[in-house]
Design a protein around this motif. Structure first.
Motif: not given
Length: 265
Positions: A57, A66, A81, A84-85, A88-89, A91, A95-96, A98, A101
């Motif tokens: 990340d 993005g 996972t 990605w989490d 997403l958490d 930002n 916005k990705l 879905v 992904m």
């Protein structure tokens, strides 16, 4: 299979892998505009990119993902996972979509037509870092940067590849004597930091075989290393040492804003 390291360093990382069926980005740490321009330099249209694999990340690897996903709906993006989490958490990259992904977890191998991709966990201070081995047409290239050390398990995964992109981040003396704060130096030197020239060279000594023909020296610090020191360390350990590499092995320096040639592996 062809490969170009489009950009490598703390300001942003992205690479291109092509097969007969796919054009793939490994990491996306640059703006969409810059990524498009670098791809054009090696003769590839960004509209032809259909896959992207994310290592972790940190922004120098993920900042542009993005934008690319939103602008180019054809791109299927892959990460584990945990990564990605986190994205997403927080930002962090917006916005990705879905539907674009996809997950690939450490230890998994997935097949996409003429391409096999194996993910493996690394040791870095990110949410869930991992890197990849890409295999197509009987050829393998292993990507490995942003790790504090290379475990025996990782060495077993990347051993006997035709090509490597390996982190040669810092010269130990330059880092210790350099301008960074002591806390940042400790982080870089730690088991969740980065690889020194010598550590990277030793990891390669443990995994290369005579079939290895290309070694890309990547993620070089602009403050704590030089192209000369990284290259000479790699040459001394891999070519002049006892690795039994063929004399035609190519040690290729990478740059933060200039792509390498698109090289057939």
């Amino acid at each position: 299979m062809q490969v170009s390291i489009l950009a490598s360093g703390s300001t942003g990382n992205t690479s291109l892998i092509t097969t007969g069926q796919h054009k793939i980005l490994m990491d996306a740490g640059l703006s969409g505009k810059k990524t498009k321009a670098l791809l054009a330099e090696v003769g590839v249209d960004i509209n032809d990119i259909d896959m992207a694999f994310l290592s972790h990340d940190h922004s120098d690897h993920s900042a542009g993902l993005g934008v690319l996903m939103r602008r180019y709906p054809k791109i299927d993006a892959f990460a584990n996972t945990g990564t990605w989490d986190y994205l997403l958490d927080t930002n962090k990259i917006g916005k990705l979509p879905v539907q674009q992904m996809n997950t690939i977890e450490p230890g998994q191998t997935k097949t996409f037509g003429d391409l096999d991709v194996t993910a493996f966990a690394t040791s870095h201070d990110a949410a869930e870092p991992q890197y990849y081995v890409f295999e197509s047409g009987g050829k393998r290239i292993a990507f490995l940067t942003d790790t504090g050390y290379v475990s025996e398990k990782v060495e077993g995964t990347i051993k006997d590849a035709d090509a490597y992109m390996m982190e040669f981040n810092y010269d130990t003396m330059m880092l210790r004597d350099g301008p960074y704060s002591w806390s940042l130096k400790q982080r870089i030197l730690s088991d969740v930091g980065h690889l020194s020239n010598e550590e990277a060279g030793q990891a390669l000594v443990d995994v290369v075989t005579p079939k290895t023909k290309h070694i890309f020296l990547a993620h070089r610090s602009q403050h704590n290393n030089t192209e000369y020191l990284a290259h000479e360390t790699a040459k001394e350990m891999l070519v002049e040492g006892d690795t039994n590499l063929d004399s035609d092995v190519k040690i290729i320096d990478t740059e933060p804003n200039k792509p390498t040639d698109l090289i057939k592996i």
